[in-house]
Design an enzyme around this catalytic site. Structure first.
Site, PDB file in Angstrom:
ATOM      1  N   HIS A 156      -7.147  -6.417  -1.186  1.00  0.00           N
ATOM      2  CA  HIS A 156      -6.033  -5.474  -1.044  1.00  0.00           C
ATOM      3  C   HIS A 156      -5.020  -5.901   0.011  1.00  0.00           C
ATOM      4  O   HIS A 156      -3.817  -5.743  -0.184  1.00  0.00           O
ATOM      5  CB  HIS A 156      -6.593  -4.095  -0.688  1.00  0.00           C
ATOM      6  CG  HIS A 156      -5.546  -3.027  -0.574  1.00  0.00           C
ATOM      7  ND1 HIS A 156      -4.773  -2.628  -1.646  1.00  0.00           N
ATOM      8  CD2 HIS A 156      -5.139  -2.282   0.488  1.00  0.00           C
ATOM      9  CE1 HIS A 156      -3.945  -1.668  -1.247  1.00  0.00           C
ATOM     10  NE2 HIS A 156      -4.155  -1.443   0.035  1.00  0.00           N
ATOM     11  N   ASP A 176       0.849  -1.184   0.000  1.00  0.00           N
ATOM     12  CA  ASP A 176       0.000   0.000   0.000  1.00  0.00           C
ATOM     13  C   ASP A 176       0.892   1.244   0.000  1.00  0.00           C
ATOM     14  O   ASP A 176       1.775   1.362  -0.841  1.00  0.00           O
ATOM     15  CB  ASP A 176      -0.954  -0.067   1.205  1.00  0.00           C
ATOM     16  CG  ASP A 176      -1.999   1.028   1.213  1.00  0.00           C
ATOM     17  OD1 ASP A 176      -2.957   0.947   0.440  1.00  0.00           O
ATOM     18  OD2 ASP A 176      -1.849   1.969   2.026  1.00  0.00           O
ATOM     19  N   TYR A 198      -1.605  11.468   2.526  1.00  0.00           N
ATOM     20  CA  TYR A 198      -2.418  11.775   1.358  1.00  0.00           C
ATOM     21  C   TYR A 198      -2.419  13.282   1.067  1.00  0.00           C
ATOM     22  O   TYR A 198      -2.457  13.705  -0.087  1.00  0.00           O
ATOM     23  CB  TYR A 198      -3.854  11.297   1.567  1.00  0.00           C
ATOM     24  CG  TYR A 198      -3.983   9.804   1.712  1.00  0.00           C
ATOM     25  CD1 TYR A 198      -4.152   8.991   0.592  1.00  0.00           C
ATOM     26  CD2 TYR A 198      -3.943   9.181   2.958  1.00  0.00           C
ATOM     27  CE1 TYR A 198      -4.278   7.620   0.708  1.00  0.00           C
ATOM     28  CE2 TYR A 198      -4.064   7.805   3.086  1.00  0.00           C
ATOM     29  CZ  TYR A 198      -4.231   7.034   1.959  1.00  0.00           C
ATOM     30  OH  TYR A 198      -4.353   5.673   2.087  1.00  0.00           O
TER      31      TYR A 198
END
Length: 316
Positions: free
Chosen positions: A295, A103, A230
């Protein structure tokens, strides 16, 4: 888990919490976690790799768990986090290490190999393929154009806004929502109904005790620092301009689940299988696509993932 040692080191100006296991003279494998993960997300890999004679080292990245959490979002670009990892490699007394990322940790691992290939023997990356820097488009503008204003990374941008929504639904619900997400499509968070309603059942590979570990840590620390990764995306894009069109030149193995939202994102399969990936990562040795896997591949299929990692690293 009882054989894992926990240490704290002052690295690159901040305190990092580190979990490690295995012989002190074994080849070092540095595990780099993603969001909303912690060192704990590598528990299965730490056990397996240390049992095979590797020294498994898994930090809580800056902003996570028991590591320091700088306040400004500008402290969470690739460059600062890679600085932490290079300092950690020095602290471990190593010239080179193996790296395994997932990730956000995979993105960081790609850039670690791009910027400092001299410190990496080989890389196993999970879920997120290399994303070559596009000099024409900033990441957030591109994401907004592709997926709209409710795309989760776009929704994460306003300071405090998504944290308030997480507080409303509760840490447990949010953690379960993310860790159990298996739709092969982008995460869209419509305002007011971001994380669904009602209880979220856990898959067989994720226990209530596992979830409780995350809940306990995040209720202590909050989510702002991890979400700042982010918020620093565009800044990271600006700072990495000198590496536009650079190649990742370390041996690489890549693994992804066929239900992973990243594998099913715009253009991903074409890039991975159509020659672009191999062009940008010329020492890419293998791409493994696991069927009916989401994921969190290293937690969902730990035995298979561990075997792939060990078989690959033992070649070096």
């Amino acid at each position: 888990m009882s054989e894992i040692q926990h240490k704290t080191a002052l690295l690159n100006g901040i305190q990092l919490h580190i979990a490690e296991s295995g012989p002190s003279d074994g080849p070092i494998v540095l595990f780099v976690h993603g969001f909303p993960e912690l060192w704990y997300s590598w528990r299965h890999q730490i056990a397996a790799l240390s049992a095979h004679g590797f020294r498994a080292v898994a930090p809580d990245l800056r902003g996570y768990g028991d590591s320091d959490k700088p306040e400004s979002f500008s402290s969470y670009t690739y460059l600062q986090v890679i600085g932490d990892l290079v300092a950690l490699i020095d602290w471990l007394g190593a010239e080179k290490v193996f790296v395994v990322g997932h990730d956000w940790g995979a993105l960081i691992a790609w850039y670690l190999c791009l910027l400092r290939p001299d410190r990496v023997k080989a890389l196993v990356n999970l879920s997120v393929a290399f994303l070559p820097r596009n000099p024409k488009f900033k990441p957030l503008a591109a994401m907004k154009a592709l997926y709209g204003d409710d795309y989760y990374i776009v929704r994460f941008q306003e300071p405090g806004e998504i944290e308030a929504r997480i507080a409303e639904v509760g840490t447990e619900h949010f953690i379960k929502f993310i860790l159990t997400y298996r739709k092969p499509e982008p995460i869209i968070l419509p305002k007011g109904s971001e994380f669904g309603n009602g209880p979220i059942p856990l898959p067989p590979w994720l226990s209530e005790d596992d979830v409780e570990f995350y809940i306990r840590k995040y209720e202590q620390t909050g989510f702002t620092a991890p979400i700042n990764y982010y918020r620093a995306l565009d800044l990271g894009w600006e700072l990495t301009a000198p590496w536009t069109k650079s190649q990742v030149k370390v041996p690489v193995k890549f693994m992804v689940g066929d239900l992973d939202l990243t594998y099913n994102s715009y253009g991903a399969k074409e890039y991975i299988h159509g020659g672009g990936f191999k062009r940008d990562v010329p020492l890419l040795e293998e791409v493994v696509v696991m069927k009916n896997v989401g994921h969190f591949i290293h937690e969902e299929k730990p035995d298979e993932v561990n075997k792939h990692i060990i078989d690959f690293l033992q070649k070096y």
